[in-house]
Write an enzyme that holds these catalytic residues in place. Sequence first.
Site, PDB file in Angstrom:
ATOM      1  CG  ASP A 160      -2.095   0.927   1.092  1.00  0.00           C
ATOM      2  OD1 ASP A 160      -2.421   1.283  -0.057  1.00  0.00           O
ATOM      3  OD2 ASP A 160      -2.669   1.326   2.112  1.00  0.00           O
ATOM      4  CB  THR A 162       1.556   6.165  -2.265  1.00  0.00           C
ATOM      5  OG1 THR A 162       1.937   6.960  -1.142  1.00  0.00           O
ATOM      6  CG2 THR A 162       0.246   5.476  -1.997  1.00  0.00           C
TER       7      THR A 162
END
Lengths: 291, 482
Positions: A160, A162
């Site tokens: 997850d 980024t």
Amino acid sequence: MSSNPMEFWFEEMHTNNVKMAIRVNKHLYSDTSEFQRIDVFESPEFGKFLTSNGNVIFSEQEEFTYDEMIVHVPMAVHPDVKRVLVIGGGDGGVARELSHYKEIEVIDIAEPDKMFVDVCRKYFPDNAIGLEDVRVRLYYEDGLRFLRKCKDKYDLIINDATDPTGHEAGLFTKEFYGNCFKALHDDGIMVYQHGSPFFDEDEENCRAMHRKAVKSFPVMKVYQAHIPTCPSGYWLFGFASKKYHPLRDFDPKKWEERGIKTWYYTTHLHSGAFMLPKYVEDMLKEEENAN
Amino acid sequence: MDLERQKQAPLYKAIESFRRQRVVPFDVPGHKRGRGNKELVDFLGIKCVEIDVNSMKALDNLCHPVSVIKEAEELAADAFGAKHAFMMVGGTTSAVQSMVLTACKRGEKIIMPRNVHKSAINALILCGAIPVYIDPKVDTKLGIPLGMEIADVKKAIAENPDAKAIMINNPSYYGICSDLKTIVDLAHQNNMLALVDEAHGTHLYFGEGLPMNAMTAGADMAAISMHKSGGSLTQSSILLVGEGIDEGYVSNIVNLTQTTSASYLLLGSLDISRRNLALKGKESFGKVCDMAAYAREEINEIDGFYAFGSELINGSSVYDFDITKLVINTRGIGLTGIEVYDLLREEYDIQMEFGDLSNVLAYVSIGDRIQEIERLAGALNDIARLYSKPTGDFFCAEYVTPIVKATPQEAFYAPKEKLPIESTIGRICGESVMCYPPGIPILAPGEIITSDILDYIKTAKEKGCSMQGPASEDITELLVLK
């Protein structure tokens, strides 16, 4: 007269020449952890949003897009996911989407920054509710470190993180993909945020990620979504897999039967998300052929 | 060390105040605060080029310091516990050479370990002194040179009572320390100077729980690579002088070869770094030690890698170990250190300090964060998974006692000829032959070539050692003195 009594804007440079601005009602929170500066704002258009070192990480109004896309796409392909590892994801959004699946037995989350989790719990309870699922085990640990000790342990790994240039840079490297490969079962899948391909500065990161992932996994496909606050509003995800193909092994009927309520993901969209613009296809091919 | 005084940075302050004065330059450098070289400004930034200036009254002169450089050098001396400190702008190479040139003249002897840095040998070429080599013991399992043993130092002194100085590496590239205090005392008891190459030891003066530093041991001179663990700009260095040495003479020696246009970028970085070390060094190096210890622990969990540490300490050839040096032995995964070095660079975007036939060295410093350590450990883990090979035989060459027939200077300037290697027995060698592992010279210019040495080279080559130095790459020929 405008409904806002003053001009109060959050600005983020998407490139040296392009800037995004969001009108802000209130600056709710600001502090610096060992890893990053975290701010929370309240805005008329996106609701509350959280930034890390000045970059928007997610907003209330759009987080459903990537949380759904990064969870439902692999879950509709892999026939039997029991153990999931989420790297980053301390906000709980990914865990919340995963919690819809009854067959999942374990959701491990490796998130190094406790402050990030605490802030999300306080300001984004709709995401953080995901952390309350009994199957969730939260580890305040560096993702790479956590992975090093894992072998043949997970069916699905969701990265997850980024930002390939910030404190999560280690999660966009060959060693990360390699360690994920090792941590997955023989039919495991890893999905990850693949960045935005549009602006020149982001394109190089995007290429590098694909180059590394293609070398590490036998099946490697890219899919897309529309996310307003990310650079150019256009975002890619990576689907790296040891066995299953995201379209050939996709089982829409089985997924529909689950009756999960979504705002972005549909089984039609699943197939469409893998149909990429020509320039993106060309870019990915170039990197594949470079190997 | 006077902590209150160490808060000052007189040279840095003078440069900053000069920056604000907007003085019109009718002196060198000709780029005139960058105005004459726009590309240079784009490249380095205005803050950098506008302080690239020449010596002037307000900024003192490195050749003969009288004001701010003098004060900065006094502060450095205080920080390092030395009588005097010279700021150097020609790298630690120039500091090492200044030590050798101060200690001995043509025809005089200097005792040094055989694996001494090239800069010391080059100094002997400049001054004409004669080297007396001591066998640095070798760890044949790890393939690295160790430190000097006291018995060998005593023997060298007894055989060469006329030697003028002893040079000591403290610590080595691999973190190995000799018994510095005893060697310094032995040198002084025999009227010799003790010179210490501390290129890899700046942190020993500021951290806690680290091996003894040269000034504490009572050494006469020490060369400190501030730009390595000290955090200053590349090429900046410090030369320390102890009680028994006349710094006026050292200054003359330094000025023989040092530039008369010293860079204020380098000097300013030395002043700032010295202040940081004095005020925050203990804390910073505490973190470095913790990070190195963590990395060592994590890497040693990976099958096939061995990041060695204090367990090597044996009271003699490894008297002490610098735990900030993260050396990883790679033989257990069947790869050479060079192969792992290349894989890390090409596949994982990780640049290591150094790779030899059996080890890679990660330089851990005040600029590192735990995230980078995780990346290194993650990458090594992945390399072990993807690239491991069956471990083959490993041969490490042992020490060959050299016979010095001509000084390095005589050998350097003598007319030479190239001969097939088998017909060089009895001739004086004109070039260096290094053997890896463990990276110790078998022959140096001025040494006699014996049949034993040729046999040794042949065996080492057959066993897979790498020979470097000679112009003829496969060593079928050697350069010898006519």
